[in-house]
Every structure is written in C-alpha cells, then in structure tokens.
Design an enzyme around this catalytic site. Structure first.
Site, PDB file in Angstrom:
ATOM      1  N   ASP A  94      17.955 -42.148  76.205  1.00 38.96           N
ATOM      2  CA  ASP A  94      18.865 -42.407  75.090  1.00 38.96           C
ATOM      3  C   ASP A  94      19.200 -41.068  74.407  1.00 38.96           C
ATOM      4  O   ASP A  94      18.293 -40.305  74.059  1.00 38.96           O
ATOM      5  CB  ASP A  94      18.132 -43.344  74.113  1.00 38.96           C
ATOM      6  CG  ASP A  94      19.038 -43.929  73.047  1.00 38.96           C
ATOM      7  OD1 ASP A  94      20.249 -44.036  73.289  1.00 38.96           O
ATOM      8  OD2 ASP A  94      18.501 -44.306  71.979  1.00 38.96           O
ATOM      9  N   HIS A 234      26.301 -48.305  70.360  1.00 34.58           N
ATOM     10  CA  HIS A 234      25.054 -47.836  69.745  1.00 34.58           C
ATOM     11  C   HIS A 234      24.965 -48.426  68.333  1.00 34.58           C
ATOM     12  O   HIS A 234      25.907 -49.064  67.859  1.00 34.58           O
ATOM     13  CB  HIS A 234      25.056 -46.305  69.666  1.00 34.58           C
ATOM     14  CG  HIS A 234      24.732 -45.670  70.971  1.00 34.58           C
ATOM     15  ND1 HIS A 234      23.564 -44.990  71.184  1.00 34.58           N
ATOM     16  CD2 HIS A 234      25.395 -45.665  72.145  1.00 34.58           C
ATOM     17  CE1 HIS A 234      23.543 -44.561  72.441  1.00 34.58           C
ATOM     18  NE2 HIS A 234      24.643 -44.960  73.052  1.00 34.58           N
ATOM     19  N   SER A 237      21.798 -52.638  65.457  1.00 36.48           N
ATOM     20  CA  SER A 237      20.813 -53.505  64.805  1.00 36.48           C
ATOM     21  C   SER A 237      21.483 -54.279  63.683  1.00 36.48           C
ATOM     22  O   SER A 237      22.424 -53.785  63.049  1.00 36.48           O
ATOM     23  CB  SER A 237      19.652 -52.676  64.239  1.00 36.48           C
ATOM     24  OG  SER A 237      18.725 -52.386  65.273  1.00 36.48           O
ATOM     25  N   SER A 280      16.337 -50.222  65.496  1.00 40.28           N
ATOM     26  CA  SER A 280      15.852 -50.443  64.125  1.00 40.28           C
ATOM     27  C   SER A 280      15.308 -51.859  63.915  1.00 40.28           C
ATOM     28  O   SER A 280      14.316 -52.046  63.201  1.00 40.28           O
ATOM     29  CB  SER A 280      16.972 -50.179  63.117  1.00 40.28           C
ATOM     30  OG  SER A 280      17.396 -48.842  63.201  1.00 40.28           O
TER      31      SER A 280
END
Ligand code: G3H
Ligand code: 13P
Ligand code: ZN
Length: 333
Positions: A94, A234, A237, A280
């Site tokens: 990542d 990306h 969360s 997260s």
C-alpha cells in the site's frame, strides 16, 4: 527471489475483471498485527470472498517486512485450514513511495504493489510508475498507480488540499504507465477525520456531522474515458459512530470523527470501482473493543483476554463490509 505463486497468493488481474463485470468491489484491508490478519482471513473464508491484505511502509517498519511476508503465507494456509480449499488472497504493498520499495516487495513474494507518485509532477509520476510496471510485469505482479491527491496523510505524504483526479489525464496516464488499476481522488481521504466540521452539515436530530457527497460526476467521467478499467478508492473507512461512541465512553477522545457513508461506497462498488481500501475502521473496531474490555475488567492483564474480543469485533466489521457494503461475498472464482 520469492515468487508469490509459490506462496499460494494471487495477483489482482482476474479478480478485478470479475468485480468490474459483476458490479462489486474487492475489500483491501490493511494489517499490522496477527489479530488483524486472523480476522481478515476468518471473514474472507466465512463469506467466501476474495480479499486483498495490504501492508503499508509504516506496517513494514512496525512489524518487520519479513514477518509480514510470512504472515501472508500463513494466511493462505490458515484459510485452507478453515475450510477454503482455494482461497484468493492478494498480498499488496500500500502506498509504495519508491521503485526500490516496490521492487523489494515484489522480490519477497508480494503479488501486487501500489506505486504512489500522486504527489509528484505528472511526468515524474508517469516515469516511475512505468518503471515499477515494467519490473512487476516480468513476474506477473499487478500494479496500482495513483492520479489526483487525497487530503490527509498518505503514509509519508501529507497533503493539506485534495485535488480531484482530472478525467482528461486518465487515458494518457493509464496508457503510458501500463498500470493494472488506477487509484483516484473523488473526495475520500485517509484517517478518522475525513472532513473538517465546516465542510459538513449537522443532523439537527442527532447533532452528528453529515459529510459532503463524493464526486460521482468525476468518477462517471473517468469511467467513460476508460471503460471497464479497474478503479481504486483509498480512504474509504466509514468511521462507524457506535465504535467512536464506545471509544469515547471508555476513556477515549475522538470528537467529530467522520468517514464516508456506507451507501456511497455501496454505490461506488457497483461501478468500475473494484478495490476499496479500509484501514481506519479496523483500528477503531480494535481500539473500541480493547478500551471496553479493559474498563470492564480492570484486574485482567493477559493480552489474550482483551485481544480476543478485539479480533472478534474486527471480524464482525470485515464481514459487514464484505456482505453489506462491497458485495464481494460468494465471489470466489
Ligand atoms: O493509507 C494509509 C493506510 O491507512 C496505512 O496507514 O501508514 O499508518 O500504516 P499507515
Ligand atoms: P482509511 O483511513 O479510510 O481506512 O483508508 C485506508 C487506505 O486508503 C489505505 O491505503
Ligand atoms: Zn490509501
């Protein structure tokens, strides 16, 4: 040189093709610890979902690169032990920030890498992305690249301002880099504080922050330019309010934490978005369970006692994402 195929891992090519065609997204969960790895594998096996286990540069610094590599190899064996004879597990780097880091991961058995040159000038981003792709493709390793800047922290890179991906650049970028998937910026960002309170409205009933919607018009334009090309989100969360409330109730202090509403991710999953990154939410699920356990059992000090409910809580969250948000359950090839 370790080839990922010898470790039982797969690259992203086939799973992305199926996800784009099938209107769902593959979960990409970050891991740093054994409990996260176990919870990811248990969730993937239970839901019969392909899964991407991703490792950041920070995770490599924390847990040690070699250990994480063996944990991913162990994840394949563990999935089989749990009753999944042919798991589809990707080990992904990542936010790789250099050719050398990407090469190092490819050489030690990663099946997919991200080169993130999004903070560089356009031509420089293309040049290094191309270099990574050329090396990776020799070993059938797939490569994710990024165009556009997310606000917040991208590992070593901190951006004050986000810049949406420019749809007019994507054909040139994808063609000249040869990347297998493209991470774009349409309003998501990393961490548990994705929007400043002044960017949100407040729900008059609950007083909670309501974030602005993602730029689906930009996504649609990108899809139109690159039909069927795998797109990555990306910073996806959702920062579940119940986990934030538990953390705050048991001694934490996360005021006004806010994420991406799940219905927006559900909508994105049905498009060419075929990889959704979540880190997260796992951190929040783990921290909430540990804080609650320790507050309720002040006399306990065996880490297994509080890491077990933490693992359970992460597993529950991963299953929820797979089944109720991304739709990748039952999608093993
Ligand atoms: O995109 C960032 C990921 O959440 C990884 O975070 O660099 O703190 O491991 P980290
Ligand atoms: P979150 O901080 O929203 O979980 O994003 C994770 C991520 O994008 C990892 O690359
Ligand atoms: Zn990211």
């Amino acid at each position: 040189m370790v080839n990922y195929k010898d470790l039982g891992l797969v690259n992203t090519r086939e799973m992305f093709k199926r996800a784009v065609a099938g209107g769902y997204a593959i979960p990409a969960f970050n891991f740093n610890t054994m409990e996260q790895m176990q919870a990811i594998v248990m969730a993937a096996v239970e839901t019969k979902s392909p899964v991407i286990m991703q490792v950041s540069k920070g995770a490599r610094n924390y847990a040690n690169a070699t250990i994480l590599r063996y944990m991913a190899e162990g994840a394949v064996a563990y999935a089989k032990e749990l009753g999944c004879p042919n798991p589809e597990i990707v080990l992904h780097l990542d936010h790789g920030d250099s050719f050398e880091l990407c090469k190092d991961c490819i050489d030690m058995g990663f099946s997919s890498v991200m080169y993130d040159g999004s903070s560089l000038p356009y031509e420089e981003n293309i040049k290094i992305s191309r270099q990574v792709v050329e090396y990776a493709h020799k070993y059938d390793v797939t490569v994710e690249c990024e165009l556009g800047v997310l606000a917040g922290v991208e590992d070593e890179v901190v951006a004050e301002e986000s810049h949406y991906t420019k749809p007019e650049e994507v054909i040139d970028f994808a063609t000249r880099t040869g990347c297998d998937s493209l991470a774009i910026s349409i309003g998501t960002s990393h961490g548990a504080y994705k929007f400043k309170p002044e960017q949100c409205t407040r729900d008059p009933k609950t007083g909670k922050l309501v974030p602005p919607p993602l730029a689906f018009d930009v996504l649609a334009e990108i899809e139109q330019k690159l039909p069927g090309f795998p797109i990555v989100l990306h910073g996806s969360s959702s920062v579940p309010q119940d986990e934030v409330d538990t953390i705050n109730k048991f001694g934490g202090n996360l005021p006004d934490a806010v994420g991406i509403p799940e219905e927006q991710l559900r909508k994105a999953s049905k498009s060419a978005v075929c990889k959704i990154n979540i880190d997260s939410d796992s951190r929040l699920a783990m921290t909430a369970a540990i804080r609650q356990y320790l507050a309720e059992h002040p006399d306990h000090f065996d880490p297994r006692q509080y890491l077990k409910p933490a693992r359970e809580n992460m597993k529950k969250m991963y299953i929820h994402k797979i089944k109720e948000v991304l739709g990748s359950d039952g999608k093993l090839g």
